[in-house]
Design an enzyme around this catalytic site. Structure first.
Site, PDB file in Angstrom:
ATOM      1  N   ARG A  67     -47.125  68.769  37.632  1.00 17.31           N
ATOM      2  CA  ARG A  67     -46.688  68.421  36.279  1.00 17.31           C
ATOM      3  C   ARG A  67     -47.856  67.857  35.477  1.00 17.31           C
ATOM      4  O   ARG A  67     -47.978  68.091  34.272  1.00 17.31           O
ATOM      5  CB  ARG A  67     -45.530  67.425  36.364  1.00 17.31           C
ATOM      6  CG  ARG A  67     -44.825  67.127  35.067  1.00 17.31           C
ATOM      7  CD  ARG A  67     -44.022  68.302  34.541  1.00 17.31           C
ATOM      8  NE  ARG A  67     -42.694  68.403  35.081  1.00 17.31           N
ATOM      9  CZ  ARG A  67     -41.646  67.664  34.689  1.00 17.31           C
ATOM     10  NH1 ARG A  67     -41.761  66.767  33.763  1.00 17.31           N
ATOM     11  NH2 ARG A  67     -40.468  67.839  35.234  1.00 17.31           N
ATOM     12  N   HIS A 111     -33.952  60.553  19.987  1.00 17.60           N
ATOM     13  CA  HIS A 111     -33.101  60.485  21.173  1.00 17.60           C
ATOM     14  C   HIS A 111     -31.656  60.291  20.724  1.00 17.60           C
ATOM     15  O   HIS A 111     -31.380  59.409  19.911  1.00 17.60           O
ATOM     16  CB  HIS A 111     -33.546  59.318  22.063  1.00 17.60           C
ATOM     17  CG  HIS A 111     -32.716  59.191  23.305  1.00 17.60           C
ATOM     18  ND1 HIS A 111     -32.791  60.080  24.333  1.00 17.60           N
ATOM     19  CD2 HIS A 111     -31.769  58.289  23.644  1.00 17.60           C
ATOM     20  CE1 HIS A 111     -31.922  59.731  25.279  1.00 17.60           C
ATOM     21  NE2 HIS A 111     -31.298  58.651  24.879  1.00 17.60           N
ATOM     22  N   SER A 138     -31.635  57.640  17.712  1.00 11.39           N
ATOM     23  CA  SER A 138     -32.750  56.727  17.468  1.00 11.39           C
ATOM     24  C   SER A 138     -34.049  57.511  17.404  1.00 11.39           C
ATOM     25  O   SER A 138     -34.283  58.393  18.233  1.00 11.39           O
ATOM     26  CB  SER A 138     -32.889  55.721  18.619  1.00 11.39           C
ATOM     27  OG  SER A 138     -31.668  55.050  18.879  1.00 11.39           O
ATOM     28  N   ASP A 147     -37.730  56.842  27.021  1.00 13.98           N
ATOM     29  CA  ASP A 147     -36.848  56.371  25.943  1.00 13.98           C
ATOM     30  C   ASP A 147     -36.932  54.852  25.768  1.00 13.98           C
ATOM     31  O   ASP A 147     -35.991  54.228  25.264  1.00 13.98           O
ATOM     32  CB  ASP A 147     -35.385  56.804  26.190  1.00 13.98           C
ATOM     33  CG  ASP A 147     -35.220  58.314  26.159  1.00 13.98           C
ATOM     34  OD1 ASP A 147     -35.909  58.967  25.354  1.00 13.98           O
ATOM     35  OD2 ASP A 147     -34.429  58.844  26.947  1.00 13.98           O
TER      36      ASP A 147
END
Ligand code: NHR
Ligand code: GAR
Length: 220
Positions: A67, A111, A138, A147
């Site tokens: 990743r 989000h 938000s 987040d």
């Protein structure tokens, strides 16, 4: 003399309706900026098709050794387009620490919850399961904590009897679009910064998750 337009990069994984809202706001001159690239972890993302082919970049994380390798390729490609702001709009892959550090202070996300509630996925379902009377979205600076970055602004909607995750998401979506455009207007005007995990507007804290009374559109 005209100054160059602020340069926006948008990250999408899906349909890109938030990207479209940004494109529309640019087209009507509500938002004085230019989209210089749309990036995706999903080569088939419908959102990519909303911009000219020359502005699209995508790659599949599974084609990379790790990743981190994918993130580095994504970050290099983004950096090459010299963005002033990097805007996650329905981007569904967690960004690693190294990526976040490279774009700190100019990396935004929307989000679909009233953060700090419901970090992560299935937010509409979780708000319904909890019996919440209100739900929302938000916009926040992205930090290494998922987040968990500084909240900039929120939009709230009521939860109605009979709501399903789908009806709730559909009622929230147009509010997300308006919210993101409002935040980007401030951002490109140079009025938005982050310091010590707090979002500042014109140098003053604009939002405290500890003061729920100021949550309703603190930008106005
Ligand atoms: N990256 C960091 N470092 N910090 C944030 O706050 C981020 C982020 C990357 C994306 C969007 C986020 C959201 O708003 C976002 C915020 C994906 C997942 C997730 O679990 C969670 C939250 C968000 C985005 N993704 C799975 C993963 O393993 C894969 C899910 C999928 O591919 O369908 O990356 O909600
Ligand atoms: C939006 O509702 C956004 O808040 C949410 O996905 C949707 C994307 O829609 N984001 C996340 O869940 C981030 N993990 P779009 O592709 O039509 O803009």
């Amino acid at each position: 003399m005209t100054s160059p337009l602020p340069r926006l990069v948008v990250l999408v994984s899906g349909r890109g309706s938030n990207l479209q809202a940004i494109l529309d706001a640019i087209a009507t001159r509500e938002l004085d900026a230019e989209i210089v690239g749309v990036f995706s972890d999903k080569p088939n993302a419908a959102g990519l098709l909303r911009v000219d082919e020359s502005l699209r970049w995508s790659a599949t994380p599974k084609d990379f050794a790790t990743r981190e390798h994918f993130d580095a390729a994504l970050a290099d490609a983004i950096e090459a387009s010299r963005p002033d702001w990097v805007v996650c709009a329905g981007y569904m892959k967690i960004l690693g620490d190294a990526f976040v550090r490279r774009f700190t202070g100019k990396l935004l996300n929307i989000h679909p919850s009233l953060l700090p509630k419901y970090k992560g996925l299935r937010t509409h379902e979780r708000a319904l399961e909890a019996g919440d009377a209100e739900h929302g979205a938000s916009v926040h600076f992205v930090s290494a904590e998922l987040d968990g970055g500084a909240v900039i602004a929120q939009a709230k909607i009521p939860v109605l009897a009979g709501d399903t995750p789908q009806t709730l998401a559909a009622r929230l979506l147009p509010r997300e679009h308006a919210l993101y455009v409002e935040v980007l207007k401030l951002a490109v005007a140079g009025r938005l910064t982050e310091r010590n995990g707090i979002a500042l507007r014109d140098g003053a804290p604009i939002f405290s998750p500890l003061s729920p009374d100021v949550t309703e559109n603190p930008l106005h």
